[in-house]
Design a protein around this motif. Sequence first.
Motif, PDB file in Angstrom:
ATOM      1  N   LYS A   1       1.132  -5.636   2.770  1.00 58.41           N
ATOM      2  CA  LYS A   1      -0.215  -6.077   3.163  1.00 58.41           C
ATOM      3  C   LYS A   1      -0.157  -7.458   3.799  1.00 58.41           C
ATOM      4  O   LYS A   1       0.469  -7.644   4.830  1.00 58.41           O
ATOM      5  CB  LYS A   1      -1.149  -6.033   1.959  1.00 58.41           C
ATOM      6  CG  LYS A   1      -1.353  -4.603   1.410  1.00 58.41           C
ATOM      7  CD  LYS A   1      -2.499  -4.513   0.449  1.00 58.41           C
ATOM      8  CE  LYS A   1      -3.843  -4.631   1.159  1.00 58.41           C
ATOM      9  NZ  LYS A   1      -4.979  -4.460   0.235  1.00 58.41           N
TER      10      LYS A   1
ATOM     11  N   THR B 253      -2.527   0.491  -4.177  1.00 56.39           N
ATOM     12  CA  THR B 253      -1.851  -0.760  -3.845  1.00 56.39           C
ATOM     13  C   THR B 253      -1.103  -1.249  -5.075  1.00 56.39           C
ATOM     14  O   THR B 253      -1.688  -1.389  -6.152  1.00 56.39           O
ATOM     15  CB  THR B 253      -2.853  -1.831  -3.394  1.00 56.39           C
ATOM     16  OG1 THR B 253      -3.530  -1.383  -2.214  1.00 56.39           O
ATOM     17  CG2 THR B 253      -2.139  -3.145  -3.088  1.00 56.39           C
TER      18      THR B 253
ATOM     19  N   ASP C 120       0.843  -1.190   0.000  1.00 53.16           N
ATOM     20  CA  ASP C 120       0.000   0.000   0.000  1.00 53.16           C
ATOM     21  C   ASP C 120       0.880   1.242   0.000  1.00 53.16           C
ATOM     22  O   ASP C 120       1.810   1.360   0.814  1.00 53.16           O
ATOM     23  CB  ASP C 120      -0.903   0.024   1.240  1.00 53.16           C
ATOM     24  CG  ASP C 120      -1.996  -1.035   1.171  1.00 53.16           C
ATOM     25  OD1 ASP C 120      -2.316  -1.480   0.057  1.00 53.16           O
ATOM     26  OD2 ASP C 120      -2.522  -1.407   2.233  1.00 53.16           O
TER      27      ASP C 120
END
Length: 405
Positions: free
Chosen positions: A217, A197, A167
Amino acid sequence: MDTSTTPQGFEDLVGDRQVFFQEYFNRKPLLRRGALDGRARDLVSVRQLDDIVAMETVSPAYLRIAKDGRGVPGKAYTRTVSDRGAGLAEAVVAEQVYELFRSGGTVTWNALNHFLPAARHLADLFADTFAAPSEVVAFLTPAGRDGYAPHHDPVDVYVLQIEGTKDWRIWEPPAGRRADKASHRPEDLGPPAIETTLRAGDVLYLPYGTPHAAAAKDQVSLHLSVTVEPRRWRDLLADTVQHLLTDPAFDAFPHLADPAEPAAPDTAAALGALAARLAGLLAGVDTGAETDRLRESGRARAGAGRPREFERLASADSLAPAALLRRSPVPLEIGPSDGARSALLVNGHRLAVPDAVAEALRGLADGRAVAAARFFPGVDEARSVHVAQGLTRLGVLETADRTRS
């Protein structure tokens, strides 16, 4: 390494070159989804990073670790080693690096182009495009962890997501280029201009000085950042002036005495005369030739290029009579003849060759190529090939099908 699946041109990363330089370069970020789909892992892999960190004498200069947004002191993952009693040096300790990674640290490999051929190929692309030095940096971040705190870099950054997802928060680039690297507090930056992302194969361009932050993530994230600092006009002009200052007229050492000192030299007048000489040299510069010189000197910076010297020398041993040869870029001085032989100076070697060989070398100065069997006129094929082999080993000649990097 087969580079056929890695980026072959700058356009593979940024798309249309003209659009990139007109709309994005030095203006705003660019995100290209899937630019390297299916090819990202050919550039670097987690396994290759294992191989590098396992080397027993990796300098700490090549590796940094950040945890909770702050840098970890190098002493936490290095040790002093002795090279068979020859000396002491600091080296990275693999298990300590792994422990910091397991506990949430992001591992950064600086100058990966010093280790991996594919990373050096990337550096080549950017050196060719910008005629400026570039560096390939790898960032390995554990799942669910932030990397570095929001910061900006004093270079342009091209991000290539290799594995996992990350991200990104990106704030607006500044109006002027910042000359330093600095961290920021999110509350001082305000809301990000972009939140996105990155997935494997995505490419992101961040202009010089753009504040940004990234977090992995649900899996380990590996991405490469190619950093480039394009040279400004002041850098190019300074390079040109420095080149002109190699004129012997500027070699003397001035005595900057107090003007009231008896018999003090008139340094002001001397400075004025030299400044006028420099101005004259600048006014007479062949701008086309100087642009070519600046371009080539920028592309030749450390960190890029693949000389293939071992390969070249090995191929010289089996030089075929039909092999086409040309002059190499290696500087060559051809001296006067003594009536039968002419002197050559190349790579610090001085040698004498038959006048016919010297004339053959002069004839190739325009880039033409000749078969090895016909290089030395007036002798049999075997001797011509033998002489051509010797000059190829010295670097004077190269095969015409060889790609110059």
